[in-house]
Design an enzyme around this catalytic site. Structure first.
Site, short mmCIF file in Angstrom:
data_model
loop_
_atom_site.label_atom_id
_atom_site.label_comp_id
_atom_site.label_asym_id
_atom_site.label_seq_id
_atom_site.Cartn_x
_atom_site.Cartn_y
_atom_site.Cartn_z
N GLY A 210 14.82 8.03 1.71
CA GLY A 210 14.56 8.36 3.11
C GLY A 210 15.37 9.57 3.52
CG ASN A 211 14.36 12.14 6.25
OD1 ASN A 211 14.48 11.97 7.46
ND2 ASN A 211 13.16 12.26 5.68
CE1 TYR A 212 22.32 9.91 6.47
CE2 TYR A 212 22.29 12.15 5.61
CZ TYR A 212 22.79 10.85 5.58
OH TYR A 212 23.74 10.52 4.68
CB SER A 213 14.33 12.25 10.63
OG SER A 213 13.58 12.26 11.82
CB ALA A 278 12.28 14.56 8.64
#
Ligand code: CTP
Length: 402
Positions: A210-213, A278
């Protein structure tokens, strides 16, 4: 400031939930409304006119006339002044009087003469609420066009628990603003697609890439457009934030493929799209059916490219539609953003650089430049994401006018 310039009359009747009407007045003022308050004699026993006058910044009206000097409090002009009349709380007694046309206090005479929409938030004990007489009175009012804010289930002042607890002031304030943005606004009749948040790409049943969005920017744009009257289709990855505007319809997805499928299905019926998600560029080539066990010293996960949603919509785009994207860059910001604008067939791209303090993921602020397909660049100072969303909504309004 969704309610800027709107005149909202708040009617307060005598129930224990009257204290919550103070919070409602504060919320309405925060949204820019001009507020006046009319109270019944009984309401004064639960909350003081001083509190309501201070919060509304207007004198509170209770009697038909001022006993000191005989000045008349005209229910007719009060009704004509109002763009909406919200009765919070509405007791069983007041609801019954409204349904039968009783006019024995200023709050009720104002109701009978008001030409504006009327909203009530019933609040009472669960048995009073469930009584066929109350139910019938509420139904009568509903059929006459009164907007009913259904009470919540929960702990009641009587010590009992059930349906009768007044809706929270924040959701009543939201119902007021939802009413106006469903009826008016510069983008009324427009349908806009937004993608927001991260995507999660499954590795096995318990792990993902995943990512920090946080989704905050995309949700703020969705709300900003919704408050201007647009119908917003928000396709969202997994986030904690919630849309505040009732015009925003959320489709929750997890992976890039799911986001692409939802976005491509919705896009043909939209006037345009803002792609703020994102999206993970890569996903594991295969997803393990069972949890991957720790074995040996390293683990190799083979990745395959995900679909580029922006580029896909860029190919689908009709001349009447607009497409906007984001570029979050760490270096060569302007040239990278311009390349993405061209490659994905966007009409404008919103550039934010991670070099700028306060911009990007996990913060409530952003510093952006909007680059138009014509090459024009508008630089904006560091602002809250809500303000940036308004700037983007302004840009969309201009595009849709052309
Ligand atoms: N985007 C998308 N689908 C993807 C990747 C990106 O819709 N698979 C959209 C984003 O929502 C954003 C724009 O494309 O509006 C640019 O995203 P970004 O991640 O900056 O660009 P990429 O094309 O992925 O380029 P890179 O990661 O190499 O910088």
């Amino acid at each position: 400031m969704i309610l800027k310039g709107k005149h909202i009359l708040v009617g307060v009747t005598g129930g224990i939930a009257a204290y919550k009407s103070a919070v409602l007045v504060r919320e309405l003022k925060k949204q820019g409304a001009e507020v006046k308050v009319v109270m019944t004699e009984m309401a004064k026993k639960f909350i003081t006119p001083l509190t309501m006058a201070t919060l509304s910044q207007n004198p509170v009206l209770v009697d038909f006339f001022d006993p000191e000097n005989g000045a008349w409090n005209s229910h007719v002009s009060l009704g004509l002044w109002s763009d909406m009349y919200v009765i919070v709380p509405a007791t069983a007694n007041t609801i019954a009087k409204m349904a039968t046309g009783v006019a024995d206090n200023l709050l009720l005479t104002t109701y009978l003469s008001a030409r504006c929409p009327v909203m009530i938030a019933p609040a009472m004990d669960l048995d009073m609420m469930a009584h066929p007489a109350t139910q019938q009175n509420i139904e009568t009012l509903r059929q006459r066009g009164v907007i009913i804010i259904d009470p919540d289930e929960g702990f009641l002042a009587s010590g009992l628990s059930g349906k009768g607890r007044m809706a929270e002031p924040e959701s009543i304030a939201r119902a007021v603003s939802d009413y106006f943005c469903s009826k008016e606004g510069s983008l009324l009749g427009r349908r806009i697609l937004i993608t927001a948040g991260p995507t999660y790409e499954k590795i096995d049943p318990v792990r993902f890439i995943g990512n920090y969005s946080s989704g905050k920017m995309g949700y703020a744009i969705a709300d900003a457009l919704g408050w201007r009257g647009a119908t917003v289709e928000l396709v969202s990855g997994p986030v904690q934030v919630k849309a505040k505007c009732g015009n925003v319809k959320v489709t929750k997805v997890e992976s890039a493929v799911q986001m692409r499928d939802a976005a491509t299905a919705l896009f043909p019926d939209c006037d345009g799209a803002v792609l703020s998600a994102a999206v993970a560029d890569f996903a594991p080539k295969s997803v393990a059916d069972v949890k991957i066990k720790r074995k040996g010293d390293d683990l190799k996960i083979e990745l395959a490219p995900n679909p580029d949603i922006a580029a896909t919509l860029g190919k689908m785009k009709k001349p009447s539609q607009f497409l906007a994207g984001f570029a979050l860059e760490t270096n060569d910001e302007m040239s990278n953003a311009k390349a993405k604008l061209q490659a994905k067939n966007l009409d404008f791209i919103v550039l934010n650089s991670l070099q700028d303090k306060g911009a990007g993921f996990m913060v409530d602020t952003n510093k952006v430049s909007i680059i138009d397909v014509s090459g024009a660049v508008s630089d904006f100072p560091l602002k809250s994401k809500l303000e940036v969303a308004e700037d983007i909504a302004d840009k969309i309004e201009l595009l849709l006018k052309d």
